[in-house]
Design a protein around this motif. Sequence first.
Motif: not given
Length: 176
Positions: A34-60
């Motif tokens: 379920a966690y792995l599905e949140r990242f998209d390899d169409g985006r950079t690692l940086a974009a995934n971390v910023q979007r999913e891990m540290v942004s205010s709307t990120g689930i993590f």
Amino acid sequence: QVNPLPFGALSEFYPRYAAAERVAVYAILGGIPAYLERFDDGRTLAANVQREMVSSTGIFRAEPFFLINELVREPRTYAAILRAIGEGNHTLETIATAAGLDKSHVSTYLDRLQALHLVERRVPATLPPHKRTTQGRYHLADSDLRFFFRFVAPYQALLEKGQVYLVWRNIQAQLR
């Protein structure tokens, strides 16, 4: 209990990522599908971390607290213990001090966290197996929790100010 997928499964989740990027994702998320599905390899690692891990709307950003609330009756106490371990306190005494708890009660909470596979107790390899010892050290067993308490929790003030890129730079500098 959902067991994590092995590292090799990440090539199916992220065929466009290089091996080094898959290693980084596994270090951040572990092997929970379920966690792995949140990242998209169409985006950079940086974009995934910023979007999913540290942004205010990120689930993590809130996932560790949702997880703790679902699993235990005293989430504040357990969160304090996890935070203490995440901050680098690994002995029973230092965990109790950092969490602001009585040392005699902390072992009960740590036993529960071990049963939930969120924390693991490591003993020196030089000791005979099954020997009782006070030399054990507690570590976060869950990759997502390890990442959160090392890279996200300490920077909450910056994240509240929208400094996502600055936090990413701190993460990037320490991410092997």
